[in-house]
Design a protein around this motif. Sequence first.
Motif, PDB file in Angstrom:
ATOM      1  N   GLU A   1       0.261  -0.766   0.008  1.00 64.13           N
ATOM      2  CA  GLU A   1       0.532  -0.129  -0.387  1.00 64.13           C
ATOM      3  C   GLU A   1       0.837   0.978   0.428  1.00 64.13           C
ATOM      4  O   GLU A   1       0.272   2.111  -0.796  1.00 64.13           O
ATOM      5  CB  GLU A   1      -0.775  -0.736   1.366  1.00 64.13           C
ATOM      6  N   ARG A   2       1.475   0.867   0.721  1.00 63.83           N
ATOM      7  CA  ARG A   2       3.440   2.272   0.752  1.00 63.83           C
ATOM      8  C   ARG A   2       3.499   2.510  -0.552  1.00 63.83           C
ATOM      9  O   ARG A   2       3.502   3.851  -1.411  1.00 63.83           O
ATOM     10  CB  ARG A   2       4.209   2.128   1.673  1.00 63.83           C
TER      11      ARG A   2
ATOM     12  N   GLU B   1      -6.317  -2.086   1.145  1.00 60.37           N
ATOM     13  CA  GLU B   1      -6.537  -4.159   1.696  1.00 60.37           C
ATOM     14  C   GLU B   1      -7.764  -4.655   0.936  1.00 60.37           C
ATOM     15  O   GLU B   1      -8.209  -5.696   0.631  1.00 60.37           O
ATOM     16  CB  GLU B   1      -6.543  -3.983   3.193  1.00 60.37           C
ATOM     17  N   GLU B   2      -8.910  -3.964   2.018  1.00 62.78           N
ATOM     18  CA  GLU B   2      -9.550  -4.764   1.630  1.00 62.78           C
ATOM     19  C   GLU B   2     -10.601  -4.979   0.084  1.00 62.78           C
ATOM     20  O   GLU B   2     -11.115  -6.293  -0.724  1.00 62.78           O
ATOM     21  CB  GLU B   2     -11.096  -4.439   2.108  1.00 62.78           C
ATOM     22  N   ALA B   3     -10.505  -4.068  -1.132  1.00 63.04           N
ATOM     23  CA  ALA B   3     -10.407  -3.726  -1.599  1.00 63.04           C
ATOM     24  C   ALA B   3      -9.484  -4.939  -2.653  1.00 63.04           C
ATOM     25  O   ALA B   3      -9.916  -5.046  -3.577  1.00 63.04           O
ATOM     26  CB  ALA B   3     -10.301  -2.097  -2.709  1.00 63.04           C
ATOM     27  N   VAL B   4      -8.556  -5.002  -2.342  1.00 58.17           N
ATOM     28  CA  VAL B   4      -7.528  -5.563  -3.394  1.00 58.17           C
ATOM     29  C   VAL B   4      -8.087  -7.486  -3.149  1.00 58.17           C
ATOM     30  O   VAL B   4      -8.793  -8.101  -4.246  1.00 58.17           O
ATOM     31  CB  VAL B   4      -6.491  -5.756  -2.289  1.00 58.17           C
ATOM     32  N   ALA B   5      -8.247  -7.661  -1.806  1.00 59.21           N
ATOM     33  CA  ALA B   5      -9.521  -8.517  -1.370  1.00 59.21           C
ATOM     34  C   ALA B   5     -10.912  -8.410  -2.533  1.00 59.21           C
ATOM     35  O   ALA B   5     -10.505 -10.171  -3.042  1.00 59.21           O
ATOM     36  CB  ALA B   5      -9.176  -9.430  -0.167  1.00 59.21           C
ATOM     37  N   LEU B   6     -11.264  -7.868  -2.642  1.00 63.72           N
ATOM     38  CA  LEU B   6     -12.394  -7.881  -2.896  1.00 63.72           C
ATOM     39  C   LEU B   6     -12.270  -8.313  -4.612  1.00 63.72           C
ATOM     40  O   LEU B   6     -13.146  -8.909  -4.725  1.00 63.72           O
ATOM     41  CB  LEU B   6     -13.191  -6.688  -2.816  1.00 63.72           C
TER      42      LEU B   6
ATOM     43  N   ALA C   1      -3.059  -9.152   0.092  1.00 64.73           N
ATOM     44  CA  ALA C   1      -3.451  -8.761   1.168  1.00 64.73           C
ATOM     45  C   ALA C   1      -4.091  -9.246   2.191  1.00 64.73           C
ATOM     46  O   ALA C   1      -5.432  -9.293   2.986  1.00 64.73           O
ATOM     47  CB  ALA C   1      -5.275  -8.275  -0.047  1.00 64.73           C
ATOM     48  N   GLY C   2      -3.554 -11.009   3.109  1.00 66.64           N
ATOM     49  CA  GLY C   2      -3.293 -10.699   3.865  1.00 66.64           C
ATOM     50  C   GLY C   2      -5.149 -11.509   4.508  1.00 66.64           C
ATOM     51  O   GLY C   2      -5.631 -12.074   2.903  1.00 66.64           O
ATOM     52  N   ASP C   3      -5.808 -11.843   5.334  1.00 65.38           N
ATOM     53  CA  ASP C   3      -6.373 -12.882   5.099  1.00 65.38           C
ATOM     54  C   ASP C   3      -7.747 -12.711   6.004  1.00 65.38           C
ATOM     55  O   ASP C   3      -8.261 -11.626   6.480  1.00 65.38           O
ATOM     56  CB  ASP C   3      -6.828 -13.970   6.638  1.00 65.38           C
ATOM     57  N   ILE C   4      -8.648 -11.903   4.331  1.00 65.27           N
ATOM     58  CA  ILE C   4      -9.321 -10.626   4.664  1.00 65.27           C
ATOM     59  C   ILE C   4     -10.764 -11.543   4.538  1.00 65.27           C
ATOM     60  O   ILE C   4     -10.975 -11.967   3.736  1.00 65.27           O
ATOM     61  CB  ILE C   4      -9.548  -9.788   3.470  1.00 65.27           C
TER      62      ILE C   4
END
Length: 496
Positions: free
Chosen positions: A9-10, A391-396, A409-412
Amino acid sequence: MEDSSRVSERGAGWACQTIGTFEKLRPGRSTFTWLRPSTLWRSRNEILARWLGDPSPEVRRRWAAAQRERGADPDFRIPVEAGEEFSFLLLGDSGEGDASQYAVVPGLLKIGQGTSFAIIASDVIYPTGSANEYCDKFFRPYKDYLAPIYAVPGNHDWYDGLGGFMRVFCDAPPLTAERRGFRLSPAGLRGLLWKKPDRVDEAALARAREMRGLPEQRGRHGRWAVQPASYWVLDTGGLLIVGIDTGIDGRLDREQGEWLRRVSAGPLPKILVTGKPIYVDNAHHPCPIEGGGTVDDVVRDPANRYVAAIGGDVHNYQRYPVRVGDRTIQYIVSGGGGAFTHATHTIPRVDVGGVEEDEFRCYPLRGDSLSFYSLLYSRRLHLRGLYVTPEEAVALMSRAIGNTPPRPAGDIRTTARMRWAARLLGGWPMPFHLPVGRFFHRWISELSDWDTPPFFKSFLHISVYGDRLRVRCHAATGCLRQEIAPPIEDEVEIPL
């Protein structure tokens, strides 16, 4: 691709601690807006062209004939002494004159050191291509770029009848006005309403030109006219770069089509630069030629040896590696040079032209695009639940598209609220969603403040070395960190 949006994200500019130096380059604090009635009225030619017919092909033929009479090379060929190994810049849709354009400049100057020339692909000046707006939207931002700049016009440059474009890039005088009586016909009505080219303030243009007045900036022999016409061939010796003028409606007139077929023949490898991309948003737009055939027919013909086709008009970056027979042609959208960013999260899972989703590249990433629009709409509509974090948007978007997340994106866990927001913003299929595409750009975007990073702008650095060509897409976020080291968002090597 260290520190790019595909890494963190940075790298995307979301954690922007210090705004870049571009603010010091801006001539004022004004923001480009479509909301003024005068601006909309000045931009009427595109609507008139759709309703009453487009006169641009006829006007283009007149410009071309006038340039040949003035002594331009009949094939509009521009010899460039670049050597066997060289590099150049390419950006599209640059000229809004506000923060989003100037945010591109510091990184462009840094990456552009030592390049032989630059090319602007489409919409050099918004809203209507007037020569009187080139000072702060062309000469000032690129005053420190020490090489020639060539351009192909976009639809906005044609709203001025191409008068401003031809005056600045070709040093051409205005066309002689055609005297025609009124006819009770669509063409007659169009003639009454059509916006004519602005009268050029020659003194102001002369002062503006001095900002790029060094001999190495003017082109061959230090002349103001760096190109012969609105379409041209840059001949570097081992590579031809062919620029075409797609006018308002994205078509070529018969004369330009014949010219394109003629200059495309031969064994040298070629790149096409066009005002309208051939592949964009998972759709194919082959660009018709008057009298039959398409521009893409010319590009695909193996005898012509095109290796890439790059177009502006859509304000983001996209790349489609399309297999044509036993070779791959890179079809690229490069419209992130300064105008407000068009959404990428509305692009469906890619399958056009045989390109698979995981071969496709775009910038901004779909997730960043969704998060960006969710933030803007949540602020304007005062709907806190509409905001989706990066982060949520990448997973979505990864789950909506069915691809591998382009950034960890981690475990979202996707919630009903997140899915509702994505559907409302066009990230998932829905009969109705908030406007985020061209309608948004033209009519609604100015209701929000677009002068805050990240901007998700981009430009291309293209290198020719040995028997290969390398294309790099660099990001411009408006953050100081990315100004100092412009991230590489995509890179591809093409055999020549």
